[in-house]
Design an enzyme around this catalytic site. Structure first.
Site, short mmCIF file in Angstrom:
data_model
loop_
_atom_site.label_atom_id
_atom_site.label_comp_id
_atom_site.label_asym_id
_atom_site.label_seq_id
_atom_site.Cartn_x
_atom_site.Cartn_y
_atom_site.Cartn_z
N LYS A 133 79.92 80.69 76.33
CA LYS A 133 78.93 80.96 75.29
C LYS A 133 78.92 82.44 74.95
CE LYS A 133 74.45 81.69 75.18
NZ LYS A 133 74.39 82.54 74.00
N GLU B 238 77.89 91.20 85.63
CA GLU B 238 78.12 92.56 85.11
C GLU B 238 76.90 92.90 84.27
OE1 GLU B 238 80.66 94.37 85.90
OE2 GLU B 238 81.96 92.87 86.79
N CYS C 78 77.88 99.52 77.73
CA CYS C 78 77.23 99.60 79.04
C CYS C 78 77.70 100.84 79.81
CB CYS C 78 77.50 98.34 79.84
SG CYS C 78 79.26 97.97 79.89
N GLU D 169 67.20 101.48 80.95
CA GLU D 169 68.33 101.39 80.02
C GLU D 169 67.81 101.28 78.59
OE1 GLU D 169 70.68 97.73 79.85
OE2 GLU D 169 72.49 98.95 79.82
P1 NAD Z 1 71.38 89.44 77.41
O1 NAD Z 1 71.23 89.38 78.86
O2 NAD Z 1 70.20 89.33 76.54
O3 NAD Z 1 72.38 88.30 76.89
C1 NAD Z 1 73.70 88.17 77.38
C2 NAD Z 1 74.13 86.73 77.24
O4 NAD Z 1 73.33 85.92 78.09
C3 NAD Z 1 73.96 86.16 75.84
O5 NAD Z 1 75.03 85.29 75.56
C4 NAD Z 1 72.66 85.39 75.95
O6 NAD Z 1 72.56 84.33 75.03
C5 NAD Z 1 72.77 84.85 77.37
N1 NAD Z 1 71.49 84.49 77.99
C6 NAD Z 1 70.26 85.00 77.76
N2 NAD Z 1 69.34 84.38 78.53
C7 NAD Z 1 70.01 83.48 79.27
C8 NAD Z 1 69.61 82.55 80.27
N3 NAD Z 1 68.34 82.40 80.63
N4 NAD Z 1 70.55 81.77 80.84
C9 NAD Z 1 71.85 81.91 80.48
N5 NAD Z 1 72.29 82.76 79.54
C10 NAD Z 1 71.37 83.55 78.94
O7 NAD Z 1 72.18 90.79 77.13
P2 NAD Z 1 72.56 91.42 75.72
O8 NAD Z 1 71.32 92.00 75.13
O9 NAD Z 1 73.37 90.45 74.94
O10 NAD Z 1 73.56 92.59 76.15
C11 NAD Z 1 73.16 93.87 76.47
C12 NAD Z 1 73.16 94.07 77.96
O11 NAD Z 1 74.43 93.78 78.50
C13 NAD Z 1 72.88 95.50 78.36
O12 NAD Z 1 71.98 95.51 79.44
C14 NAD Z 1 74.23 96.02 78.80
O13 NAD Z 1 74.19 97.08 79.71
C15 NAD Z 1 74.84 94.81 79.39
N6 NAD Z 1 76.29 94.92 79.44
C16 NAD Z 1 76.88 95.08 80.67
C17 NAD Z 1 78.26 95.21 80.73
C18 NAD Z 1 78.95 95.37 82.06
O14 NAD Z 1 80.16 95.23 82.09
N7 NAD Z 1 78.25 95.65 83.14
C19 NAD Z 1 79.02 95.18 79.57
C20 NAD Z 1 78.37 95.03 78.35
C21 NAD Z 1 76.99 94.90 78.29
#
Ligand code: NAD
Length: 484
Positions: free
Chosen positions: A177, A252, A286, A387
């Site tokens: 997803k 991650e 990130c 963050e």
């Molecule tokens: P998010 O956690 O809101 O969403 C990420 C994904 O998880 C999306 O596909 C979302 O639909 C899904 N999701 C949300 N709630 C869920 C649940 N309850 N169960 C299963 N899936 C669920 O994050 P975002 O806002 O899309 O991305 C930004 C964040 O990602 C920032 O905190 C950033 O630091 C982090 N990030 C980390 C890395 C890394 O490699 N460590 C890389 C890129 C981004």
């Protein structure tokens, strides 16, 4: 205006609507308009995707490695051939400059498939002879079965493929997803996989909201592992659901990375890279160095030069060739970032430049924000601990290594850190002392795909990259044979 594009699920090699028949609006960050509708999937769609993946597993896991490798490399080639279409789709969906999609996102998505197409041909397991005991052990590394991959919006196809490629290479079948905020390029990937000859059901892409479609993947009792990239809060929630089911988990998560600048660094190189590490992708990487610590003796000089460079960045339509800073990904995200700028002022921070929204002609409702530099005196205030994930950085002076290490390590995160110095001893001392999964010295975002990637503390658990991801997506079985 043309009718909104429909972003449908990709299950068993076919594009299908969500069973509910419902759709979610998808906004174009550069204009603020709804430009596509996304399948609003739920557990029934995930169940179908699982079914298809389960059916495909036996054949795919038994497909000779050379053939799997060839298909993955073909996907990489097709991504390259469709670079322009994919890059435009990415920028339209995410708001990032087209130049960045062309330079980073799409080439890297292709590189992920190419890398794992090759890596799997070199992935071997160990044998241990118990000398004198007439016993030989060897390790089988077997695919897990059906696995779940969930990715965020900041580097959409780049991070989606970073998970899918190793999962498929290792012989798993996948229910994936992408973020509901940027589903477009993932949706285009289905077609590419069909053209590359990936058998139906090997990769299934379900679209929809995290708490509904994402949650259904995580809580599906037969999906064996979850590889997740996203926010720390979501990661925590996922861990809580998946851990009692004993699923393998790779998380991650967020970061609040320090960029530590010593007076003895190569100043010009540091300045140029620091502008990128602060504001590339509107600061929504990130790995961005959002906390800049500068040795006191060069603090005023740095401040002046950095402000000038920041003010020279051109903000605007992502499709304009001159644009350095595009639109933030969504209106709620823009509002979140702005709330941190207000908080910085409440906490005594001084805005040195930026802080305002921007309304380019013809795109007045897009989500544009000036790159923002905030001088802080308190390294431990919320703005410097939480963050923000936008084009906002803080500046703090320091005098000693001990002092800056303490401030740098004071956050709950530990994803990456950057150090600028020409003193070899110091670079090694700092690399050891900083709490992070990745330390860059005199560079930033320099990635060799063979290296382990991931964070410590609340930035996640597990490592991606190289053989680490192939290890994650396989289960080890030790076979012990005694001979007479
Ligand atoms: P998010 O956690 O809101 O969403 C990420 C994904 O998880 C999306 O596909 C979302 O639909 C899904 N999701 C949300 N709630 C869920 C649940 N309850 N169960 C299963 N899936 C669920 O994050 P975002 O806002 O899309 O991305 C930004 C964040 O990602 C920032 O905190 C950033 O630091 C982090 N990030 C980390 C890395 C890394 O490699 N460590 C890389 C890129 C981004």
């Amino acid at each position: 205006m043309s009718a909104p594009i429909k972003i449908r699920n990709f299950i068993n090699g076919n594009y299908v609507d969500a069973i509910s028949g419902k759709w979610i609006d998808n906004y174009e960050p550069m204009s603020g308009n709804v430009y596509s509708h996304i399948a609003d999937s739920d557990e029934k769609d995930v169940a179908n995707a699982y079914e298809a993946a389960q059916k495909a597993f036996l054949n795919w896991s038994e497909t000779p490695i050379e053939k799997r490798s060839r298909i993955l490399i073909k996907i990489a080639d097709l991504i390259e051939e469709n670079q322009q279409v994919l890059a435009e789709a990415e920028s339209r969906d995410n708001g990032k400059p087209l130049s960045l999609s062309n330079l980073v996102d799409i080439p890297r998505a292709s590189a992920n498939f190419r890398f794992y197409g090759n890596a799997i041909t070199q992935f071997a397991s160990e044998a241990h002879e118990s000398t004198g005991l007439q016993t030989i052990n060897f390790t089988l590394r077997e695919p897990l079965g059906v696995v779940g991959c969930i990715s965020p919006w900041n580097l959409p196809l780049y991070l989606f493929s970073w998970k899918i490629a190793p999962a498929l290479a290792a012989g798993n079948t996948v229910v994936a997803k992408p973020s509901e905020i940027t589903p477009m390029t993932a949706s285009l990937l289905g077609d590419i996989c069909n053209k590359a000859g990936l058998p139906p059901g090997v990769l299934n892409i379900v679209h929809g909201l995290g708490p509904k479609a994402g949650e259904a993947i995580v809580s599906h009792p037969k999906i064996k592992a979850i590889s997740f990239t996203g926010g720390t809060k979501t990661g925590e929630h996922i861990a809580r659901t998946a851990a009692p089911m004993f699923k393998k988990l790779s998380l991650e998560l967020g970061g609040k990375n320090p960029n530590v600048i010593f007076a003895d660094c190569n100043y010009d190189k540091m300045l140029a890279v620091t502008v990128r590490s602060s504001f590339a992708n509107q600061g929504q990487i990130c790995l961005c160095g959002s906390r800049i610590f500068v040795e006191k003796s060069i603090f005023e000089r740095f401040k002046k030069d950095f402000i000038a460079k920041t003010q020279a960045l051109k903000i605007g339509n992502p499709f304009d060739k001159q644009t350095d800073i595009g639109a933030l990904v969504s209106k709620p995200h823009l509002e979140k970032v702005r709330s941190y700028i207000r908080l910085a002022q409440e906490e005594g921070g001084k805005i040195l430049t930026g802080g305002n929204t921007v309304h380019p002609e013809g795109y007045e409702n897009g989500y544009y924000l000036e790159p923002t530099v905030i001088e802080l005196h308190d390294a431990y205030c919320r703005v410097n601990q939480e963050e923000i994930f936008g084009p906002v950085v803080t500046l703090i002076p320091f005098e000693t290594e001990e002092e800056v290490i303490k401030m740098a390590n004071s956050v709950v995160y530990g994803l990456s850190a950057t150090v600028w110095t020409s003193n070899l001893d110091r670079s090694l001392r700092m690399s050891k002392a900083l709490e992070a999964g990745i330390v860059w010295v005199n560079t930033w975002l320099n990635r060799d795909l063979r290296t382990p990637f991931g964070g410590v503390k609340n930035s996640g658990i597990g490592r991606e990259g190289g053989f680490e991801a192939l290890k994650f997506f396989t289960e080890q079985k030790n076979v012990c044979i005694r001979y007479e």
